[in-house]
Scaffold this motif. Structure first.
Motif, PDB file in Angstrom:
ATOM      1  N   GLU A   7      25.697  42.885  54.598  1.00 20.50           N
ATOM      2  CA  GLU A   7      25.364  41.497  54.275  1.00 20.50           C
ATOM      3  C   GLU A   7      24.512  40.885  55.377  1.00 20.50           C
ATOM      4  OE1 GLU A   7      28.058  38.674  52.929  1.00 20.50           O
ATOM      5  OE2 GLU A   7      28.239  39.712  51.033  1.00 20.50           O
ATOM      6  N   ARG A  12      25.389  30.349  61.885  1.00 21.47           N
ATOM      7  CA  ARG A  12      26.089  29.185  61.328  1.00 21.47           C
ATOM      8  C   ARG A  12      26.367  28.180  62.442  1.00 21.47           C
ATOM      9  NH1 ARG A  12      29.616  29.376  56.359  1.00 21.47           N
ATOM     10  NH2 ARG A  12      29.193  31.319  55.282  1.00 21.47           N
ATOM     11  N   THR A  23      24.778  27.353  57.264  1.00 21.62           N
ATOM     12  CA  THR A  23      23.852  28.361  57.777  1.00 21.62           C
ATOM     13  C   THR A  23      22.573  27.666  58.243  1.00 21.62           C
ATOM     14  OG1 THR A  23      23.291  28.772  55.438  1.00 21.62           O
ATOM     15  CG2 THR A  23      24.656  30.407  56.548  1.00 21.62           C
ATOM     16  N   TRP A  52      21.541  33.887  48.022  1.00 22.65           N
ATOM     17  CA  TRP A  52      22.775  34.553  48.435  1.00 22.65           C
ATOM     18  C   TRP A  52      22.460  35.890  49.115  1.00 22.65           C
ATOM     19  CZ3 TRP A  52      27.467  32.347  48.383  1.00 22.65           C
ATOM     20  CH2 TRP A  52      28.562  33.159  48.704  1.00 22.65           C
ATOM     21  N   GLY A  55      21.399  35.738  52.683  1.00 23.28           N
ATOM     22  CA  GLY A  55      22.409  35.243  53.619  1.00 23.28           C
ATOM     23  C   GLY A  55      22.595  33.740  53.658  1.00 23.28           C
ATOM     24  N   ARG A  57      24.253  30.422  52.936  1.00 20.23           N
ATOM     25  CA  ARG A  57      25.591  30.047  52.487  1.00 20.23           C
ATOM     26  C   ARG A  57      25.779  28.533  52.496  1.00 20.23           C
ATOM     27  NH1 ARG A  57      24.964  34.437  51.185  1.00 20.23           N
ATOM     28  NH2 ARG A  57      26.268  36.287  51.482  1.00 20.23           N
ATOM     29  N   TYR A  58      24.679  27.798  52.602  1.00 20.83           N
ATOM     30  CA  TYR A  58      24.763  26.337  52.516  1.00 20.83           C
ATOM     31  C   TYR A  58      23.825  25.872  51.409  1.00 20.83           C
ATOM     32  CZ  TYR A  58      23.859  21.424  53.505  1.00 20.83           C
ATOM     33  OH  TYR A  58      23.679  20.076  53.365  1.00 20.83           O
ATOM     34  N   LEU A  78      27.525  29.581  41.895  1.00 29.73           N
ATOM     35  CA  LEU A  78      28.500  29.602  42.987  1.00 29.73           C
ATOM     36  C   LEU A  78      29.916  29.905  42.516  1.00 29.73           C
ATOM     37  CD1 LEU A  78      27.322  26.710  45.334  1.00 29.73           C
ATOM     38  CD2 LEU A  78      26.923  29.176  45.544  1.00 29.73           C
ATOM     39  N   LYS A  81      31.104  33.324  43.242  1.00 28.79           N
ATOM     40  CA  LYS A  81      31.226  33.746  44.649  1.00 28.79           C
ATOM     41  C   LYS A  81      32.564  33.281  45.227  1.00 28.79           C
ATOM     42  CE  LYS A  81      26.766  34.619  44.136  1.00 28.79           C
ATOM     43  NZ  LYS A  81      26.360  35.969  43.677  1.00 28.79           N
ATOM     44  N   THR A  85      33.505  31.201  51.264  1.00 31.08           N
ATOM     45  CA  THR A  85      32.384  31.823  51.994  1.00 31.08           C
ATOM     46  C   THR A  85      31.133  30.949  52.035  1.00 31.08           C
ATOM     47  OG1 THR A  85      31.605  32.969  50.005  1.00 31.08           O
ATOM     48  CG2 THR A  85      33.153  34.158  51.420  1.00 31.08           C
ATOM     49  N   TYR A  86      31.127  29.837  51.315  1.00 28.72           N
ATOM     50  CA  TYR A  86      29.911  29.011  51.278  1.00 28.72           C
ATOM     51  C   TYR A  86      30.250  27.528  51.396  1.00 28.72           C
ATOM     52  CZ  TYR A  86      31.177  28.327  46.347  1.00 28.72           C
ATOM     53  OH  TYR A  86      31.839  28.020  45.189  1.00 28.72           O
ATOM     54  N   THR A  87      29.232  26.747  51.704  1.00 27.18           N
ATOM     55  CA  THR A  87      29.345  25.299  51.894  1.00 27.18           C
ATOM     56  C   THR A  87      28.443  24.593  50.888  1.00 27.18           C
ATOM     57  OG1 THR A  87      29.838  25.528  54.245  1.00 27.18           O
ATOM     58  CG2 THR A  87      28.889  23.424  53.541  1.00 27.18           C
TER      59      THR A  87
END
Length: 342
Positions: A7, A12, A23, A52, A55, A57-58, A78, A81, A85-87
Motif C-alpha cells: 500500500e 499523515r 494525508t 485510494w 494512498g 485517505r482524506y 468509501l 473501505k 482507515t480514512y478521514t
C-alpha cells in the motif's frame, strides 16, 4: 488477505489538538459532482478508487457540491473501505430543500448558476443556526451512508459572520464534545474570517481555498502565523487557483472565473522557470504550501482517475531548492514567503 506492504503511504498529520489525521494529499470532491461540466458515475468512481490506490485517505465534500451528488458518490465508494482507515470532512451552513415538480415549474433545469452541471432538484438555503447545523450534518450522513464524519466545517459563512460565531460554532463545539465528530472548523475562500476563527474559537482546523498558492499568499499575512502560534491546522484548497497553475493559458480560470491577463502572464513565467529546472509547474504548486508548518494537507479536486494519479505523482516529485530560488530571483515569489526545505 492483501499485504499492507504494497500500500502506498502518504504522510499523515494530525489536525490541531484533535485525534483526526489527514494525508498530505487530500481529495476535494467538488469536481466529481459535475463542477462546470458533467462527470458520469463511472468516471467519479474510478477517480475515487484511483485516489485510494495512490494512498489518499482524506476526502473532503459538502452538500453544496452538486446538490448532494458529491456526498452520495463519495459515500458509495468509501462504504466499501474500512471505516477506521480514512478521514472524511463535510460542511454545514447550506440546507438542501427539494424543489416541487409541477406548479408551473415544469423542467427543473440545471444548477449551473451555482457551478454544477446537475439537475436542479433542490435549492440551497443558508442556515447557520444550531438546529440548521445539526440537521445539515444528519442529512449529510444519510447521503454519505456513514455513521460519522471526522471533520465538520462551517461552509462559506462570509455573509453570515455573526450568526456563524454566535450559533453555528457553539453547535459544532457541542457535537465535538459529545464525540459525534472528531474535529471542527471552517472552510472559506478568504483568510480574514478564518483568522478570526483561529484566534477567537477552539477550532481544530480551517480550510483555506485559493489564498495560499504560488500565485497568491494572502493567508501568510495573519492566518498562517495565527494557526502556527495556536497549534491549529490549515488545509489548503484551490492550490491550482481553479486551473491557472495546472495549465496556464489565456483561457484559464482563476477563482472560478476568467483569469486576468497579468495573472496568466505571471503563471506562464513561473512555468518557464520551473520547467527550466525540469519540474512541471503543477509539482511546484502542489508542494509550495508545505513550506509553512501550519499546513497539514493540500486538497486537489479531480474528475478522473488520470488527474488523481497525476496529482499524486507531481506531489511525489522532488522540487530542487533552485526552483524556489529562481522564482524569487525573477520576482515571482516574495522573499519572505517560506518554501519547502529539506
Amino acid at each position: 488477505m492483501h499485504s499492507a506492504a504494497h500500500e502506498p503511504v502518504l504522510p499523515r498529520r494530525t489536525l490541531g489538538r484533535s485525534d483526526v489525521t489527514v494525508t498530505a494529499l487530500g481529495f476535494g470532491a467538488a469536481a466529481l459532482a459535475g463542477l462546470f461540466t458533467p462527470v458520469d458515475e463511472d468516471e467519479a468512481t474510478a477517480a475515487l478508487e484511483a485516489a485510494w490506490e495512490v494512498g489518499i485517505r482524506y476526502f473532503d465534500t459538502a452538500p453544496h457540491y452538486g446538490l448532494g451528488l458529491s456526498e452520495r458518490r463519495l459515500g458509495a465508494v468509501l462504504r466499501t473501505k474500512p471505516r477506521d482507515t480514512y478521514t472524511v470532512s463535510t460542511k454545514v451552513g447550506r440546507l438542501l430543500l427539494p424543489r416541487q415538480h409541477g406548479g408551473g415549474e415544469g423542467d427543473l433545469g440545471d444548477d449551473l448558476a451555482h457551478g454544477f452541471a446537475v439537475p436542479a432538484t433542490h435549492r440551497r438555503q443558508w442556515d447557520f443556526s444550531g438546529d440548521g447545523v445539526r440537521r445539515s450534518l444528519e442529512e449529510s450522513l444519510t447521503r454519505l451512508g456513514l455513521d460519522h464524519v471526522d471533520l465538520v466545517l462551517l461552509h462559506d459563512p462570509d455573509d453570515h459572520e455573526e450568526q456563524a460565531f454566535r450559533e453555528a460554532y457553539p453547535a459544532l463545539e457541542e457535537l465535538r464534545s459529545q464525540g459525534v465528530v472528531g474535529a471542527i472548523g471552517a472552510g472559506m475562500n478568504q483568510s480574514r474570517m478564518l483568522t478570526r476563527f483561529v484566534e477567537d474559537t477552539d477550532v481544530d482546523a480551517v480550510l483555506c481555498a485559493g489564498r495560499y498558492t504560488l500565485l497568491e499568499q494572502t493567508a501568510l499575512g495573519e492566518l498562517l502565523p495565527a494557526a502556527a502560534a495556536r497549534g491549529k491546522s490549515v488545509i489548503v484548497g484551490g492550490v491550482f487557483n481553479s486551473g491557472l497553475l495546472a495549465d496556464p493559458r489565456a483561457d484559464a480560470t482563476y477563482d472560478y472565473t476568467a483569469a486576468p491577463e497579468p495573472l496568466v502572464s505571471r503563471a506562464l513565467r513561473m512555468q518557464t522557470v520551473t520547467e527550466e529546472h525540469g519540474v512541471p509547474l503543477r509539482a511546484a504548486a502542489l508542494r509550495f504550501p508545505f513550506g509553512h508548518p501550519a499546513v497539514a494537507s493540500v486538497l486537489t479536486g479531480a474528475r478522473s482517475a488520470a488527474e488523481v494519479r497525476d496529482a499524486a505523482a507531481q506531489l511525489d516529485r522532488a522540487v530542487p531548492d533552485g526552483v524556489w530560488a529562481a522564482l524569487r530571483g525573477e520576482g515571482l515569489l516574495p522573499p519572505d514567503v517560506p518554501v519547502p526545505g529539506k
